[in-house]
Design a protein around this motif. Structure first.
Motif, short mmCIF file in Angstrom:
data_model
loop_
_atom_site.label_atom_id
_atom_site.label_comp_id
_atom_site.label_asym_id
_atom_site.label_seq_id
_atom_site.Cartn_x
_atom_site.Cartn_y
_atom_site.Cartn_z
N ASP A 1 3.57 7.40 -5.62
CA ASP A 1 2.42 7.92 -4.89
C ASP A 1 1.16 7.09 -5.13
N ARG A 2 1.27 6.00 -5.86
CA ARG A 2 0.11 5.16 -6.14
C ARG A 2 -0.44 4.56 -4.85
N PHE A 3 -1.72 4.18 -4.87
CA PHE A 3 -2.32 3.62 -3.66
C PHE A 3 -1.90 2.17 -3.43
N PRO B 1 1.54 5.65 -0.32
CA PRO B 1 2.74 5.92 -1.09
C PRO B 1 3.95 5.17 -0.54
N GLU C 1 0.85 -1.18 0.00
CA GLU C 1 0.00 0.00 0.00
C GLU C 1 0.89 1.23 0.00
#
Length: 76
Positions: free
Chosen positions: A28-30, A14, A12
């Motif tokens: 910064d993806r979830f 960032p 999970e």
């Protein structure tokens, strides 16, 4: 966190990963797929290269491979 057999670790985000040379890779993806097979061309992130590994039932080295270009399209 999720671990895929022979595949990436899903984390999970960032995410920040410190590489061996000291550089920092950030996402910064979830959810981030981190490569564990070391085949990815975009380390440390997974590019699904683990899916293209050779299998035991693959053709012999001296036989034409399915992914090779046809004879008339090979570079000269």
């Amino acid at each position: 966190m999720s671990v895929e057999p022979q595949g990436p670790v899903l984390v999970e985000g960032p995410v920040e990963i410190v590489m061996e040379d000291g550089t920092v890779a950030r996402s910064d993806r979830f959810v981030v797929a981190v490569c564990t097979c070391r085949r990815s061309r975009i380390q440390p992130w997974c590019d699904t290269s683990h899916r293209r590994r050779e299998r035991a039932d693959s053709p012999r080295a001296d036989s034409p491979r399915a992914d090779s270009p046809p004879e008339d399209r090979k570079p000269r």
